[in-house]
Design a protein around this motif. Structure first.
Motif, PDB file in Angstrom:
ATOM      1  N   UNK A 135       6.061   6.117 -10.234  1.00 17.24           N
ATOM      2  CA  UNK A 135       5.640   6.501 -11.583  1.00 17.24           C
ATOM      3  C   UNK A 135       5.188   5.330 -12.458  1.00 17.24           C
ATOM      4  N   UNK A 136       4.685   4.272 -11.821  1.00 15.44           N
ATOM      5  CA  UNK A 136       4.043   3.203 -12.578  1.00 15.44           C
ATOM      6  C   UNK A 136       2.591   3.544 -12.849  1.00 15.44           C
ATOM      7  N   UNK A 137       2.090   4.571 -12.155  1.00 17.94           N
ATOM      8  CA  UNK A 137       0.695   4.975 -12.271  1.00 17.94           C
ATOM      9  C   UNK A 137       0.624   6.482 -12.091  1.00 17.94           C
ATOM     10  N   UNK A 138      -0.203   7.112 -12.903  1.00 21.27           N
ATOM     11  CA  UNK A 138      -0.381   8.555 -12.777  1.00 21.27           C
ATOM     12  C   UNK A 138      -1.641   8.829 -11.961  1.00 21.27           C
ATOM     13  N   UNK A 140       9.052  -3.678  -5.648  1.00 24.37           N
ATOM     14  CA  UNK A 140       7.623  -3.898  -5.798  1.00 24.37           C
ATOM     15  C   UNK A 140       7.269  -5.373  -5.628  1.00 24.37           C
ATOM     16  N   UNK A 141       5.969  -5.639  -5.476  1.00 24.20           N
ATOM     17  CA  UNK A 141       5.513  -7.021  -5.378  1.00 24.20           C
ATOM     18  C   UNK A 141       5.712  -7.768  -6.692  1.00 24.20           C
ATOM     19  N   UNK A 142       5.595  -7.052  -7.810  1.00 24.32           N
ATOM     20  CA  UNK A 142       5.668  -7.689  -9.122  1.00 24.32           C
ATOM     21  C   UNK A 142       6.974  -7.335  -9.831  1.00 24.32           C
ATOM     22  N   UNK A 186      15.286 -15.299  -1.100  1.00 18.19           N
ATOM     23  CA  UNK A 186      16.569 -14.880  -1.673  1.00 18.19           C
ATOM     24  C   UNK A 186      16.346 -13.855  -2.783  1.00 18.19           C
ATOM     25  N   UNK A 187      15.322 -14.067  -3.598  1.00 23.41           N
ATOM     26  CA  UNK A 187      15.028 -13.094  -4.665  1.00 23.41           C
ATOM     27  C   UNK A 187      14.638 -11.735  -4.081  1.00 23.41           C
ATOM     28  N   UNK A 188      13.884 -11.758  -2.980  1.00 22.98           N
ATOM     29  CA  UNK A 188      13.523 -10.495  -2.337  1.00 22.98           C
ATOM     30  C   UNK A 188      14.768  -9.699  -1.968  1.00 22.98           C
ATOM     31  N   UNK A 189      15.750 -10.371  -1.430  1.00 22.60           N
ATOM     32  CA  UNK A 189      16.972  -9.688  -1.014  1.00 22.60           C
ATOM     33  C   UNK A 189      17.785  -9.202  -2.211  1.00 22.60           C
ATOM     34  N   UNK A 190      17.734  -9.937  -3.318  1.00 18.44           N
ATOM     35  CA  UNK A 190      18.390  -9.483  -4.546  1.00 18.44           C
ATOM     36  C   UNK A 190      17.744  -8.191  -5.045  1.00 18.44           C
ATOM     37  N   UNK A 191      16.416  -8.134  -5.022  1.00 16.95           N
ATOM     38  CA  UNK A 191      15.718  -6.948  -5.516  1.00 16.95           C
ATOM     39  C   UNK A 191      15.973  -5.732  -4.635  1.00 16.95           C
ATOM     40  N   UNK A 192      16.102  -5.950  -3.330  1.00 22.14           N
ATOM     41  CA  UNK A 192      16.419  -4.821  -2.458  1.00 22.14           C
ATOM     42  C   UNK A 192      17.851  -4.342  -2.707  1.00 22.14           C
ATOM     43  N   UNK A 193      18.773  -5.277  -2.923  1.00 25.03           N
ATOM     44  CA  UNK A 193      20.148  -4.874  -3.244  1.00 25.03           C
ATOM     45  C   UNK A 193      20.164  -4.053  -4.526  1.00 25.03           C
ATOM     46  N   UNK A 194      19.371  -4.450  -5.515  1.00 25.81           N
ATOM     47  CA  UNK A 194      19.289  -3.693  -6.769  1.00 25.81           C
ATOM     48  C   UNK A 194      18.795  -2.274  -6.506  1.00 25.81           C
ATOM     49  N   UNK A 195      17.806  -2.135  -5.627  1.00 24.93           N
ATOM     50  CA  UNK A 195      17.292  -0.803  -5.306  1.00 24.93           C
ATOM     51  C   UNK A 195      18.341   0.041  -4.585  1.00 24.93           C
ATOM     52  N   UNK A 196      19.105  -0.565  -3.687  1.00 27.16           N
ATOM     53  CA  UNK A 196      20.096   0.192  -2.918  1.00 27.16           C
ATOM     54  C   UNK A 196      21.232   0.703  -3.789  1.00 27.16           C
ATOM     55  N   UNK A 251      15.117   8.447  -1.958  1.00 30.59           N
ATOM     56  CA  UNK A 251      13.836   7.952  -1.462  1.00 30.59           C
ATOM     57  C   UNK A 251      13.684   6.497  -1.873  1.00 30.59           C
ATOM     58  N   UNK A 252      13.293   5.660  -0.919  1.00 29.52           N
ATOM     59  CA  UNK A 252      13.136   4.235  -1.161  1.00 29.52           C
ATOM     60  C   UNK A 252      11.681   3.854  -0.888  1.00 29.52           C
ATOM     61  N   UNK A 253      11.073   3.188  -1.872  1.00 31.58           N
ATOM     62  CA  UNK A 253       9.673   2.781  -1.787  1.00 31.58           C
ATOM     63  C   UNK A 253       9.615   1.264  -1.860  1.00 31.58           C
ATOM     64  N   UNK A 254       9.002   0.623  -0.860  1.00 29.09           N
ATOM     65  CA  UNK A 254       8.994  -0.831  -0.806  1.00 29.09           C
ATOM     66  C   UNK A 254       7.587  -1.351  -0.541  1.00 29.09           C
ATOM     67  N   UNK A 255       7.172  -2.331  -1.347  1.00 29.18           N
ATOM     68  CA  UNK A 255       5.844  -2.909  -1.216  1.00 29.18           C
ATOM     69  C   UNK A 255       5.974  -4.333  -0.679  1.00 29.18           C
ATOM     70  N   UNK A 256       5.663  -4.493   0.590  1.00 28.07           N
ATOM     71  CA  UNK A 256       5.733  -5.779   1.281  1.00 28.07           C
ATOM     72  C   UNK A 256       7.105  -6.454   1.121  1.00 28.07           C
ATOM     73  N   UNK A 257       8.167  -5.775   1.540  1.00 32.56           N
ATOM     74  CA  UNK A 257       9.519  -6.307   1.323  1.00 32.56           C
ATOM     75  C   UNK A 257       9.842  -7.538   2.156  1.00 32.56           C
TER      76      UNK A 257
END
Length: 257
Positions: free
Chosen positions: A50-53, A82-84, A143-153, A159-165
């Motif tokens: 839902x970042x884009x309609x 997300x990437x950003x 390390x930041x990538x893994x932090x962001x995935x932990x936040x998502x989990x 449903x999990x959506x990942x952009x170039x994890x």
């Protein structure tokens, strides 16, 4: 819960970024989106979180039209990496991971004991427990990538959506992350650039080119020498992995189509 993109199109400034994309991710499946840069992969994902309609078409969560759901409800159902999705302030790792509980809390409500345990478990799963008190701005990209995935989990999504994890991750953590996705039981839609990782991690692949879905199916059905040449413009031999039988691509650095 299953996820379905039904004739999804995105038009921006007169350019069609995604054209009539239909794709289904069955409950508990890991489905990968692959394709060249600019083929519409990230744009399609933005419609799901839902970042884009979309300009037309529908994103279905089970039997529900995503756009008709309250934002808080969809945020509890869909988690995105997300990437950003970086963090601009120097919160600690522990604080960033805890932000994943925000859709479940009211105002400044404190985390419960169960929620703190959930955060600790996610950090341990992603091998970042020892970084809990570090500021995220002091971490490496991986390390930041893994932090962001932990936040998502810790959001406890269906449903999990990942952009170039796997960006910035070393080989071990790439394998660990994709193994975690495979065993999570979640419905996963993931954008990957490494076709060999995609073949190993995904139940099905959707191949995008210039905003269109040009192929979908099991990795062994989709990743053919012909398709890789037509879509990516490179020559590759496709061989079975000696341990798993998954298709693996062998590229020649001086061979392009």
């Amino acid at each position: 819960m299953d996820l379905r993109l039904d004739e999804l199109s995105v038009v921006t400034d007169g350019r069609t970024l995604v054209r009539a994309l239909s794709l289904e991710v069955a409950e508990g499946q890991v489905v990968g989106l692959v394709g060249p840069n600019g083929s519409g992969k990230s744009t399609a994902l933005r419609c799901v979180y839902r970042a884009l309609r979309p300009s037309s078409g529908t994103v279905w969560l089970g039997e529900q039209d995503l756009t008709r759901l309250p934002l808080r409800h969809s945020a509890r159902t869909v988690a995105a990496m997300t990437q950003d999705g970086g963090v601009d302030f120097d919160f600690t790792v522990e604080e960033v991971v805890a932000l994943g509980r925000a859709p479940h809390l009211r105002g400044n409500q404190a985390l419960s004991g169960r929620e703190r345990e959930l955060c600790e478990r996610a950090m341990d799963q992603l091998d970042i427990g020892h970084l809990a008190q570090r500021g995220v701005l002091t971490l490496s990209g991986g390390e930041r990538q893994r932090v962001l995935l932990a936040r998502a989990l810790v959001q406890e999504p269906k449903i999990l959506v990942l952009d170039e994890p796997t960006n910035h991750l070393d080989v071990r953590h790439q394998v660990d992350l994709l193994s975690l996705l495979r065993g999570s039981g979640l419905t996963v839609l993931v954008v990957l650039h490494d076709l060999n990782l995609a073949a190993a991690a995904c139940d099905r692949l959707g191949v995008l080119s210039q905003g269109r879905l040009v192929a979908s199916g099991a990795p062994a059905e989709v990743l053919t020498t012909q398709l890789v040449g037509d879509v990516f413009g490179v020559r590759a031999s496709v061989v079975p992995h000696p341990l798993t039988g998954d298709p693996q691509l062998l590229y020649s650095l001086n061979s392009t189509c």
